[in-house]
Write a protein that holds these residues in place. Structure first.
Motif, PDB file in Angstrom:
ATOM      1  N   GLY A   1     -15.575  30.341  32.782  1.00 56.77           N
ATOM      2  CA  GLY A   1     -16.808  29.813  32.242  1.00 56.77           C
ATOM      3  C   GLY A   1     -17.960  30.768  31.831  1.00 56.77           C
ATOM      4  N   GLY A   2     -19.326  30.245  31.677  1.00 60.50           N
ATOM      5  CA  GLY A   2     -20.435  30.797  31.331  1.00 60.50           C
ATOM      6  C   GLY A   2     -20.830  31.850  32.518  1.00 60.50           C
ATOM      7  N   GLN A   3     -22.370  31.489  32.914  1.00 66.90           N
ATOM      8  CA  GLN A   3     -23.036  32.289  33.867  1.00 66.90           C
ATOM      9  C   GLN A   3     -23.079  33.678  33.568  1.00 66.90           C
ATOM     10  N   PHE A   4     -23.118  34.174  32.695  1.00 67.71           N
ATOM     11  CA  PHE A   4     -22.899  35.592  32.178  1.00 67.71           C
ATOM     12  C   PHE A   4     -23.900  36.518  32.983  1.00 67.71           C
ATOM     13  N   GLU A   5     -25.204  36.043  32.886  1.00 71.66           N
ATOM     14  CA  GLU A   5     -26.267  37.038  33.498  1.00 71.66           C
ATOM     15  C   GLU A   5     -25.922  36.913  34.983  1.00 71.66           C
ATOM     16  N   ALA A   6     -25.532  35.804  35.600  1.00 70.05           N
ATOM     17  CA  ALA A   6     -25.114  35.807  37.186  1.00 70.05           C
ATOM     18  C   ALA A   6     -23.985  36.691  37.355  1.00 70.05           C
ATOM     19  N   ALA A   7     -23.203  36.816  36.555  1.00 70.75           N
ATOM     20  CA  ALA A   7     -22.128  37.785  36.860  1.00 70.75           C
ATOM     21  C   ALA A   7     -22.533  39.463  36.713  1.00 70.75           C
ATOM     22  N   SER A   8     -23.181  39.490  35.453  1.00 74.80           N
ATOM     23  CA  SER A   8     -23.815  40.739  35.070  1.00 74.80           C
ATOM     24  C   SER A   8     -24.457  40.944  33.764  1.00 74.80           C
ATOM     25  N   PRO A   9     -25.759  41.017  33.712  1.00 71.58           N
ATOM     26  CA  PRO A   9     -26.632  41.082  32.575  1.00 71.58           C
ATOM     27  C   PRO A   9     -25.789  41.906  31.306  1.00 71.58           C
ATOM     28  N   LYS A  10     -25.147  42.662  31.759  1.00 69.65           N
ATOM     29  CA  LYS A  10     -24.432  43.471  30.500  1.00 69.65           C
ATOM     30  C   LYS A  10     -23.507  42.412  29.753  1.00 69.65           C
ATOM     31  N   LEU A  11     -23.005  41.274  30.066  1.00 71.88           N
ATOM     32  CA  LEU A  11     -22.204  40.263  29.533  1.00 71.88           C
ATOM     33  C   LEU A  11     -22.946  39.585  28.508  1.00 71.88           C
ATOM     34  N   LEU A  12     -24.236  39.640  28.365  1.00 73.61           N
ATOM     35  CA  LEU A  12     -25.125  38.912  27.428  1.00 73.61           C
ATOM     36  C   LEU A  12     -24.914  39.746  26.100  1.00 73.61           C
ATOM     37  N   ILE A  13     -24.557  41.035  26.304  1.00 68.71           N
ATOM     38  CA  ILE A  13     -24.568  41.622  24.872  1.00 68.71           C
ATOM     39  C   ILE A  13     -23.287  40.831  24.089  1.00 68.71           C
ATOM     40  N   TYR A  14     -22.511  40.248  24.445  1.00 68.51           N
ATOM     41  CA  TYR A  14     -21.483  39.409  23.799  1.00 68.51           C
ATOM     42  C   TYR A  14     -22.248  38.245  22.935  1.00 68.51           C
ATOM     43  N   THR A  15     -23.293  37.768  23.299  1.00 69.00           N
ATOM     44  CA  THR A  15     -24.054  36.682  22.881  1.00 69.00           C
ATOM     45  C   THR A  15     -25.045  36.999  21.876  1.00 69.00           C
ATOM     46  N   MET A  16     -25.265  38.283  21.417  1.00 64.93           N
ATOM     47  CA  MET A  16     -26.187  38.733  20.512  1.00 64.93           C
ATOM     48  C   MET A  16     -25.677  38.200  19.069  1.00 64.93           C
ATOM     49  N   PRO A  17     -26.902  37.757  18.066  1.00 63.80           N
ATOM     50  CA  PRO A  17     -26.651  37.120  17.133  1.00 63.80           C
ATOM     51  C   PRO A  17     -25.902  37.999  15.820  1.00 63.80           C
ATOM     52  N   PHE A  18     -24.988  37.418  15.259  1.00 69.53           N
ATOM     53  CA  PHE A  18     -24.336  38.163  14.210  1.00 69.53           C
ATOM     54  C   PHE A  18     -23.708  39.576  14.890  1.00 69.53           C
ATOM     55  N   LEU A  19     -23.303  39.713  15.865  1.00 69.10           N
ATOM     56  CA  LEU A  19     -22.699  41.057  16.353  1.00 69.10           C
ATOM     57  C   LEU A  19     -21.327  40.989  15.716  1.00 69.10           C
ATOM     58  N   PHE A  20     -20.517  40.107  15.629  1.00 64.84           N
ATOM     59  CA  PHE A  20     -19.003  40.205  15.264  1.00 64.84           C
ATOM     60  C   PHE A  20     -18.956  39.438  13.731  1.00 64.84           C
ATOM     61  N   LYS A  21     -18.293  40.111  12.971  1.00 63.99           N
ATOM     62  CA  LYS A  21     -17.981  39.616  11.595  1.00 63.99           C
ATOM     63  C   LYS A  21     -16.931  38.301  11.710  1.00 63.99           C
ATOM     64  N   ASP A  22     -16.158  38.203  12.524  1.00 62.67           N
ATOM     65  CA  ASP A  22     -14.993  37.250  12.707  1.00 62.67           C
ATOM     66  C   ASP A  22     -14.572  37.129  13.987  1.00 62.67           C
ATOM     67  N   ILE A  23     -13.620  36.083  14.181  1.00 67.50           N
ATOM     68  CA  ILE A  23     -12.920  36.000  15.594  1.00 67.50           C
ATOM     69  C   ILE A  23     -11.846  37.245  15.817  1.00 67.50           C
ATOM     70  N   ASP A  24     -11.482  37.852  14.887  1.00 68.52           N
ATOM     71  CA  ASP A  24     -10.548  38.722  14.968  1.00 68.52           C
ATOM     72  C   ASP A  24     -11.352  40.110  15.710  1.00 68.52           C
ATOM     73  N   SER A  25     -12.527  40.282  15.046  1.00 64.79           N
ATOM     74  CA  SER A  25     -13.375  41.557  15.442  1.00 64.79           C
ATOM     75  C   SER A  25     -13.484  41.064  17.112  1.00 64.79           C
TER      76      SER A  25
ATOM     77  N   SER B   1     -30.738  33.718  24.793  1.00 62.06           N
ATOM     78  CA  SER B   1     -30.297  34.458  23.587  1.00 62.06           C
ATOM     79  C   SER B   1     -30.259  33.277  22.616  1.00 62.06           C
ATOM     80  N   ILE B   2     -29.648  32.156  22.662  1.00 59.70           N
ATOM     81  CA  ILE B   2     -29.907  31.099  21.597  1.00 59.70           C
ATOM     82  C   ILE B   2     -31.186  30.626  21.243  1.00 59.70           C
ATOM     83  N   ILE B   3     -31.864  30.454  22.113  1.00 60.38           N
ATOM     84  CA  ILE B   3     -33.455  29.939  21.764  1.00 60.38           C
ATOM     85  C   ILE B   3     -33.927  30.965  21.030  1.00 60.38           C
TER      86      ILE B   3
END
Length: 330
Positions: free
Chosen positions: A92-116, A177-179
């Protein structure tokens, strides 16, 4: 007495022979996996698949027990119990609790599509990001997709540019990151529990919201939302978090098997999520007005959301070089 010893010896030899042949199997390890979703979801179905793989490939040496629907606590509580080894795994979630580095995935418009997304989470960059959780006594065996890319809906007007977001009360989950993204592109974030989302939209507490298509259909948001914007602005990972101490206690062959099974599990999870996303969109497009962004319009959203990157880079969550590495590798 002598005959009894002979009989005992024969029995012990027979049992030993069965064990060596695999006819009698002892459970060496128990692996409890907790997660927050129902048994109908791709996440749970992927866990069931993982269980079948692990128990078969280890000849029963690892027994997997699955606890869905928050049976072992909230996502935050399960993460903490994995850290201390009280349970062996969670998804599941709790990204920052596992490692703040995981928040990189949640940056807006980082990925062009799901294959990326797939190319990163299943490759060396994903492995490098996953390894950062080990300092918190967590081992990520594999990372999958949690529900697909996220999009916007509202009941006020079509949204095609950041200017169209101005003044819209957008419900957001308690994910920073959503807010920050909603603020950056002109919306007004409104905090509403997920369980209360439908009524908040129906009563006007919020004008709109963001979610994957699957969530929108599951909550029947098309009944209280008119406009859907295909923006694909954010991705949420679904890692398989395992207690590092427990993982390190395993024999090397079992570690390798778990890793292999987890990778297969996530490919299956992603397949289920992709199918669910496509099926959900078919429902939504028949019930809502769908707005697709041109490349020029999408760029406007990307430029507005740069402030989110600036914040996280300044705070040391990750570097611009790491962002560039992901974008180049896609």
């Amino acid at each position: 007495m002598r005959n009894s010893k002979i009989v005992l010896g024969i029995v012990l030899f027979w049992v030993f022979s069965l064990i060596m042949s695999g006819s009698v199997l002892a459970v060496d390890y128990e692996m409890k996996i907790g997660h927050s979703q129902s048994v109908k979801t791709p996440r749970h179905k992927a866990c069931v698949y993982f269980k079948s793989l692990v128990e078969k490939e280890t000849n029963g040496r690892i027994k997997v027990r699955i606890y869905p629907s928050n049976q072992l606590g909230t996502e935050a509580e399960m993460m903490e119990t994995v850290k201390v080894g009280a349970i062996q795994a969670t998804l599941g979630g709790q990204f920052e609790a596992a490692s703040p580095k995981l928040l990189i995935y949640t940056m807006p418009f980082l990925f062009k599509d799901i294959d990326s997304v797939y190319s990163i989470i299943r490759g060396p960059i994903g492995d490098k990001i996953a390894a950062t959780t080990e300092k918190n006594n967590i081992k990520i065996l594999a990372t999958g997709v949690a529900g697909g890319l996220r999009n916007f809906s509202n009941n006020k007007r079509p949204v095609k540019t950041p200017e169209d977001m101005s003044g819209l009360k957008m419900r957001t989950p308690p994910i920073d990151s959503i807010i920050k993204t909603v603020k950056a592109i002109g919306g007004n974030p409104v905090s509403v529990p997920y369980a209360e989302l439908y009524m908040a939209l129906k009563t006007g507490v919020a004008d709109g919201q963001e979610n994957p298509f699957t969530n929108m259909v599951d909550k029947k948001l098309y009944e209280v939302q008119k406009y859907l914007t295909i923006v694909n602005y954010q991705f949420h990972p679904s890692p398989l978090y395992v207690s590092l101490d427990w993982y390190n206690s395993l024999d090397s062959d079992l570690k390798a098997i778990l890793k292999k099974c987890a990778e297969k599990m996530m490919i299956y999870n992603d397949k289920l999520n992709r199918e669910a996303t496509e099926d959900s969109f078919e429902i939504l497009k028949d019930k809502m007005e769908v707005n697709y962004l041109t490349e020029e319009q999408r760029v406007q959203f990307i430029e507005k959301s740069q402030a989110v990157y600036d914040y996280y880079i300044k705070e040391g969550f990750f570097t611009q070089a790491e962002i560039d590495e992901i974008r180049t590798a896609e």
